[in-house]
Design an enzyme around this catalytic site. Structure first.
Site, PDB file in Angstrom:
ATOM      1  N   CYS A 126      -1.515   2.815   7.040  1.00 34.95           N
ATOM      2  CA  CYS A 126      -1.628   1.986   5.847  1.00 34.95           C
ATOM      3  C   CYS A 126      -1.526   0.567   6.348  1.00 34.95           C
ATOM      4  CB  CYS A 126      -0.537   2.279   4.817  1.00 34.95           C
ATOM      5  SG  CYS A 126      -0.610   1.113   3.441  1.00 34.95           S
TER       6      CYS A 126
ATOM      7  N   CYS B  30       0.866  -1.638   3.799  1.00 40.70           N
ATOM      8  CA  CYS B  30       2.311  -1.442   3.641  1.00 40.70           C
ATOM      9  C   CYS B  30       2.716  -0.121   4.286  1.00 40.70           C
ATOM     10  CB  CYS B  30       2.717  -1.508   2.181  1.00 40.70           C
ATOM     11  SG  CYS B  30       1.661  -0.558   1.059  1.00 40.70           S
ATOM     12  N   SER B  31       3.002   0.887   3.493  1.00 41.83           N
ATOM     13  CA  SER B  31       3.502   2.128   4.084  1.00 41.83           C
ATOM     14  C   SER B  31       3.039   3.349   3.302  1.00 41.83           C
ATOM     15  CB  SER B  31       5.029   2.092   4.133  1.00 41.83           C
ATOM     16  OG  SER B  31       5.534   1.910   2.823  1.00 41.83           O
ATOM     17  N   CYS B  32       1.853   3.267   2.682  1.00 40.17           N
ATOM     18  CA  CYS B  32       1.339   4.398   1.912  1.00 40.17           C
ATOM     19  C   CYS B  32       1.200   5.607   2.834  1.00 40.17           C
ATOM     20  CB  CYS B  32       0.011   4.049   1.266  1.00 40.17           C
ATOM     21  SG  CYS B  32       0.162   2.664   0.120  1.00 40.17           S
TER      22      CYS B  32
END
Ligand SMILES: [Co+2]
Length: 231
Positions: free
Chosen positions: A132, A135-137
């Site tokens: 991602c 961000c941190s998907c």
């Protein structure tokens, strides 16, 4: 050494002679739970918004607790079971590649959010890697929380620019003739890598196969290994 304001010499509470800080007056027989750092901006924000929503009765503390329990129940072991099933059951595999979320739900993995799941199959010709960049998907319903490095700026930026180099740092060397495909997750679309079934596992049952499948293999940074490989 610290003493509590107001606790010294009041005749009831002897001064503490151990190192901890709390804002109330009593003697603990146990060690203090360390508060390592000041709460961050986002922690303060989370607390403020949560308390506001509870105060407005939009949801209660028990619903929050239950949701955390659901989130904590998700681990890479779930994803590993999905992968093993796909390896042994061609019709499940087909369904999984067609609609990841539906196939997982039918398999018994519930989705508690609005995300779509796209399952990417590694083959002799294509190696998939997920990231991602923003961000941190991450496919949390099937894998739980992402590892710290997945959230790091370094990985997020470099995975798309120089994926082969990043893979090599994980000890994964992809031959030139194999295409490396990087998929960038979003808030709505998450990916899961279906790794290649390792050679020499024809006699493994589904459970044994699942035990080989690791989180990192489902992110695509390493292949699945049996531990029997010769270097
Ligand atoms: Co993200």
């Amino acid at each position: 050494m610290t003493t509590h304001p107001g606790s010294a010499g009041d005749g009831q509470h002897p001064p503490h002679d151990h190192d901890h800080d709390h804002d109330h007056d009593h003697d603990h027989p146990h060690a203090p739970i360390a508060q390592e750092t000041e709460p961050s901006y986002f922690e303060l924000m989370e607390t403020a918004i949560r308390e506001l929503l509870v105060e407005r009765k939009l949801f209660g503390p028990d619903e929050i607790r239950r949701q955390i329990e659901v989130l904590d129940s998700r681990t890479p072991a779930l994803g590993a079971k999905v992968v093993a099933r796909a390896w042994v059951d061609p019709s499940f595999r087909e369904k999984l590649l067609e609609n990841g979320r539906e196939a997982c739900e039918e398999f018994g993995v519930s989705f508690y959010d609005d995300t779509e799941l796209i399952v990417l199959e590694n083959t002799e010709a294509v190696h998939n890697l997920i990231v991602c960049t923003l961000c941190s998907c991450y496919p949390r319903p099937v894998l739980g929380l992402p590892p710290d490095w997945y959230k790091a700026r370094n990985y997020r930026a470099r995975a798309v620019i120089e994926p082969r180099k990043v893979l090599a740092e994980f000890g994964t060397f992809i031959p030139d003739e194999v295409e490396v495909r990087v998929s960038d997750s979003t808030a709505a679309v998450r990916f899961l890598v279906l790794p290649m079934r390792p050679a020499g596992t024809d006699h493994y049952d589904e459970e044994q196969l699942a035990s080989l499948v690791t989180r990192d293999a489902m992110i695509g940074v390493i292949p699945v290994r049996t531990g029997q490989e010769t270097a």
